[in-house]
Design a protein around this motif. Structure first.
Motif, PDB file in Angstrom:
ATOM      1  N   UNK A   1       7.381   2.606   5.971  1.00  0.00           N
ATOM      2  CA  UNK A   1       7.914   1.297   6.372  1.00  0.00           C
ATOM      3  C   UNK A   1       8.200   0.459   5.133  1.00  0.00           C
ATOM      4  N   UNK A   2       7.240   0.395   4.217  1.00  0.00           N
ATOM      5  CA  UNK A   2       7.414  -0.408   3.007  1.00  0.00           C
ATOM      6  C   UNK A   2       8.513   0.152   2.101  1.00  0.00           C
ATOM      7  N   UNK A   3       8.761   1.458   2.165  1.00  0.00           N
ATOM      8  CA  UNK A   3       9.789   2.087   1.339  1.00  0.00           C
ATOM      9  C   UNK A   3      11.179   2.003   1.971  1.00  0.00           C
ATOM     10  N   UNK A   4      11.266   1.454   3.164  1.00  0.00           N
ATOM     11  CA  UNK A   4      12.530   1.428   3.890  1.00  0.00           C
ATOM     12  C   UNK A   4      13.596   0.565   3.236  1.00  0.00           C
ATOM     13  N   UNK A   5      14.849   0.897   3.555  1.00  0.00           N
ATOM     14  CA  UNK A   5      15.984   0.126   3.062  1.00  0.00           C
ATOM     15  C   UNK A   5      15.874  -1.318   3.528  1.00  0.00           C
TER      16      UNK A   5
ATOM     17  N   UNK B   1      -7.732  -2.726   1.075  1.00  0.00           N
ATOM     18  CA  UNK B   1      -6.651  -1.956   0.473  1.00  0.00           C
ATOM     19  C   UNK B   1      -5.352  -2.715   0.690  1.00  0.00           C
ATOM     20  N   UNK B   2      -4.564  -2.864  -0.366  1.00  0.00           N
ATOM     21  CA  UNK B   2      -3.255  -3.512  -0.262  1.00  0.00           C
ATOM     22  C   UNK B   2      -2.208  -2.477  -0.644  1.00  0.00           C
ATOM     23  N   UNK B   3      -1.252  -2.280   0.258  1.00  0.00           N
ATOM     24  CA  UNK B   3      -0.101  -1.426  -0.011  1.00  0.00           C
ATOM     25  C   UNK B   3       1.064  -2.365  -0.312  1.00  0.00           C
ATOM     26  N   UNK B   4       1.650  -2.267  -1.490  1.00  0.00           N
ATOM     27  CA  UNK B   4       2.692  -3.218  -1.882  1.00  0.00           C
ATOM     28  C   UNK B   4       3.908  -2.505  -2.452  1.00  0.00           C
ATOM     29  N   UNK B   5       5.078  -3.008  -2.061  1.00  0.00           N
ATOM     30  CA  UNK B   5       6.328  -2.515  -2.631  1.00  0.00           C
ATOM     31  C   UNK B   5       6.622  -3.306  -3.893  1.00  0.00           C
ATOM     32  N   UNK B   6       6.920  -2.597  -4.983  1.00  0.00           N
ATOM     33  CA  UNK B   6       7.265  -3.249  -6.248  1.00  0.00           C
ATOM     34  C   UNK B   6       8.412  -2.467  -6.876  1.00  0.00           C
TER      35      UNK B   6
ATOM     36  N   UNK C   1      11.276  -6.664  -2.210  1.00  0.00           N
ATOM     37  CA  UNK C   1      10.303  -6.450  -3.273  1.00  0.00           C
ATOM     38  C   UNK C   1       9.128  -7.390  -3.051  1.00  0.00           C
ATOM     39  N   UNK C   2       7.918  -6.901  -3.225  1.00  0.00           N
ATOM     40  CA  UNK C   2       6.734  -7.726  -3.060  1.00  0.00           C
ATOM     41  C   UNK C   2       6.158  -7.699  -1.656  1.00  0.00           C
ATOM     42  N   UNK C   3       6.859  -7.103  -0.691  1.00  0.00           N
ATOM     43  CA  UNK C   3       6.291  -6.988   0.657  1.00  0.00           C
ATOM     44  C   UNK C   3       5.046  -6.127   0.570  1.00  0.00           C
ATOM     45  N   UNK C   4       4.019  -6.535   1.271  1.00  0.00           N
ATOM     46  CA  UNK C   4       2.777  -5.776   1.211  1.00  0.00           C
ATOM     47  C   UNK C   4       2.002  -5.889   2.502  1.00  0.00           C
ATOM     48  N   UNK C   5       1.106  -4.955   2.694  1.00  0.00           N
ATOM     49  CA  UNK C   5       0.279  -4.871   3.885  1.00  0.00           C
ATOM     50  C   UNK C   5      -1.179  -4.861   3.459  1.00  0.00           C
TER      51      UNK C   5
END
Length: 104
Positions: free
Chosen positions: A69-73, A96-101, A77-81
């Motif tokens: 989901x975080x890697x989706x088109x 745990x934080x999963x973050x798009x960077x 940037x910076x979205x995180x769960x």
């Protein structure tokens, strides 16, 4: 960090068996749908200089789905769960934080 996505796990009041839990969050106008399989078990432990993520098969599929989901088109940037004991992790787990960077 950009906008965070904090979810809380809530089960419905239906007596039917739950196969999965879905949470939709919107950041910067983009909807993110995160799904937890009903029998997912995910535990995160900090062991000195290592982090151990221990999960059953359903938990691993759940984490893989969150990452996709975080890697989706179109995901900003910076979205995180945030995952914590109260929302998706086993008791005693560290957060745990999963973050798009996308920045280098």
């Amino acid at each position: 960090m950009g906008d965070g996505i904090m979810v809380s796990m809530a089960s419905g009041s239906s007596s039917a068996p739950v196969e999965s839990t879905q949470v939709t969050a919107v950041t910067d106008g983009v909807a993110h749908v995160f799904t937890w399989e009903a029998d997912a078990r995910i535990e995160v432990r900090g062991l000195g200089g290592e982090v151990v993520i221990e999960a059953n098969a359903a938990g691993l599929r759940t984490l893989a789905g969150h990452l996709l989901v975080l890697a989706g088109d179109g995901v900003p940037d910076g979205s995180h769960l945030h995952l914590e004991e109260a929302n998706g992790l086993e008791d005693g787990s560290v957060a745990l934080v999963l973050e798009r960077c996308d920045d280098e």
